[in-house]
Design a protein around this motif. Structure first.
Motif, mmCIF file in Angstrom:
data_model
loop_
_atom_site.group_PDB
_atom_site.id
_atom_site.type_symbol
_atom_site.label_atom_id
_atom_site.label_comp_id
_atom_site.label_asym_id
_atom_site.label_seq_id
_atom_site.Cartn_x
_atom_site.Cartn_y
_atom_site.Cartn_z
ATOM 1 N N ASP A 191 0.699 -1.310 0.084
ATOM 2 C CA ASP A 191 -0.093 0.156 -0.156
ATOM 3 C C ASP A 191 0.798 1.146 -0.030
ATOM 4 N N THR A 193 -1.212 -1.172 -4.195
ATOM 5 C CA THR A 193 -2.574 -0.429 -4.018
ATOM 6 C C THR A 193 -2.031 1.276 -3.660
ATOM 7 N N THR A 194 -2.644 2.108 -4.344
ATOM 8 C CA THR A 194 -2.551 3.420 -4.015
ATOM 9 C C THR A 194 -4.062 4.243 -3.396
ATOM 10 N N ASN A 195 -3.716 5.282 -2.997
ATOM 11 C CA ASN A 195 -4.813 6.268 -2.762
ATOM 12 C C ASN A 195 -4.412 7.589 -2.922
ATOM 13 N N LEU A 206 -1.817 8.725 -0.547
ATOM 14 C CA LEU A 206 -0.342 8.076 -0.729
ATOM 15 C C LEU A 206 0.263 8.722 -1.993
ATOM 16 N N LYS A 259 -9.944 1.985 -8.469
ATOM 17 C CA LYS A 259 -10.693 2.171 -7.033
ATOM 18 C C LYS A 259 -11.920 3.084 -7.103
ATOM 19 N N PHE A 319 -11.509 -1.729 5.451
ATOM 20 C CA PHE A 319 -10.329 -1.050 6.052
ATOM 21 C C PHE A 319 -10.075 -1.477 7.657
ATOM 22 N N ARG A 340 -8.550 1.197 10.416
ATOM 23 C CA ARG A 340 -9.371 2.236 10.695
ATOM 24 C C ARG A 340 -10.733 1.801 11.641
ATOM 25 N N ALA A 378 -7.610 -4.342 3.724
ATOM 26 C CA ALA A 378 -6.818 -3.250 3.678
ATOM 27 C C ALA A 378 -6.747 -2.450 4.972
ATOM 28 N N ARG A 397 -2.154 -2.750 9.833
ATOM 29 C CA ARG A 397 -1.421 -1.848 10.674
ATOM 30 C C ARG A 397 0.006 -2.843 11.246
ATOM 31 N N THR A 399 -3.565 -5.670 1.529
ATOM 32 C CA THR A 399 -2.521 -4.941 1.087
ATOM 33 C C THR A 399 -1.855 -3.971 2.650
HETATM 34 C C1 E4P Z 1 -6.451 0.715 0.736
HETATM 35 O O1 E4P Z 1 -6.390 0.235 -0.477
HETATM 36 C C2 E4P Z 1 -5.958 1.913 1.625
HETATM 37 O O2 E4P Z 1 -4.975 2.476 0.661
HETATM 38 C C3 E4P Z 1 -5.424 1.734 2.693
HETATM 39 O O3 E4P Z 1 -5.004 0.404 3.004
HETATM 40 C C4 E4P Z 1 -5.605 2.669 3.428
HETATM 41 O O4 E4P Z 1 -4.829 2.420 4.827
HETATM 42 P P1 E4P Z 1 -4.751 3.374 6.227
HETATM 43 O O5 E4P Z 1 -6.084 3.189 7.049
HETATM 44 O O6 E4P Z 1 -3.619 2.817 6.818
HETATM 45 O O7 E4P Z 1 -4.686 4.829 5.543
#
Ligand code: E4P
Length: 230
Positions: free
Chosen positions: A6, A26-28, A31, A87, A133, A136, A167, A170, A187
């Motif tokens: 990720d 995976t990106t967002n 990132l 995504k 997620f 989170r 996703a 941690r 990821t």
């Molecule tokens: C998933 O594709 C997200 O990019 C990612 O896993 C979010 O993770 P985070 O809660 O550490 O930001």
């Protein structure tokens, strides 16, 4: 189980790909921002570079929020490289977009999923991946792993073809818990994947093996020196 990193950091992707353990990236938007990738052309170039570095799926997220704009953006992203999976956020417009994109053979990754109900809808909409997620959820004292278990069970009950991509991971423990549940993919950040490699007993064991063998070699060398030929 597929292992994705990720990140949008090219050096991290290159390093992990060279270990032979990487099935994709995976990106967002967060990132990408971290890497200073600003503007449409820069984003396209960055995704191209990622796709060249890794042999596997690369998730690229839309920035649009309406159905029409998401469709247009998803088509543009998908045309960058065959590895791109688009995504799409878990919203009503996102559900509509995923359904249409599926009919256009564009693979989607339904992102920002926080409940098994949302995951059920993502599968109904034809998402290729669903991204719960888990970290989170844990942050808000809800069990991410329990939600993941529910999703895996629901998908098994109905043989949905959508793949579960855990996703927001941690820790190495999260990775192992995901593997025990039987998710299709995880990821994780670069740091977590690096931590997975290491164990203090591996380091100590290796040190001992090498020092034991060095000792016998030194002994053999000094014996050879003292045996002067007659
Ligand atoms: C998933 O594709 C997200 O990019 C990612 O896993 C979010 O993770 P985070 O809660 O550490 O930001």
């Amino acid at each position: 189980m597929k292992v994705f990193v990720d990140t949008a950091n090219l050096a991290q992707i290159e390093e992990l790909a060279s270990l032979g353990i990487l099935d994709g990236v995976t990106t967002n938007p967060t990132l990408l921002a971290k890497e200073g990738v600003a503007g449409k052309q820069a984003r396209i170039r960055h995704y191209q570079k990622i796709c060249e570095l890794v042999n596997g799926d690369v998730s690229a997220e839309v920035l649009s929020t309406t159905y029409e704009d998401m469709l247009r953006e998803a088509q543009e992203l998908a045309s960058i490289h065959p590895s791109i999976v688009v995504k799409i956020p878990m919203t009503e417009a996102g559900l509509q977009a995923m359904r249409t994109l599926k009919s256009q053979n564009i693979r989607t990754n339904c992102t920002l999923v926080f409940s098994s109900g949302q995951a059920l809808l993502a599968a109904k909409a034809g998402a290729y991946y669903v991204s719960p997620f888990i970290g989170r959820l844990d942050d808000r004292t809800q069990s991410g792993i329990q939600t993941l278990q529910e999703i895996v069970e629901i998908y098994r009950n109905y043989q949905f073809s959508t793949q579960v991509l855990a996703a927001s991971i941690r820790s190495p423990l999260h990775v192992v818990q995901c593997a025990l549940i039987g998710v299709d993919a995880i990821t994780a950040p670069y740091k977590v994947l690096k931590e997975l490699v290491r164990h203090p007993l591996t380091d100590l064991g290796l040190e001992k093996f090498l020092s034991d063998y060095r000792a016998i070699e030194e002994e053999a060398t000094s014996e050879a020196k003292t045996q002067v030929p007659s």
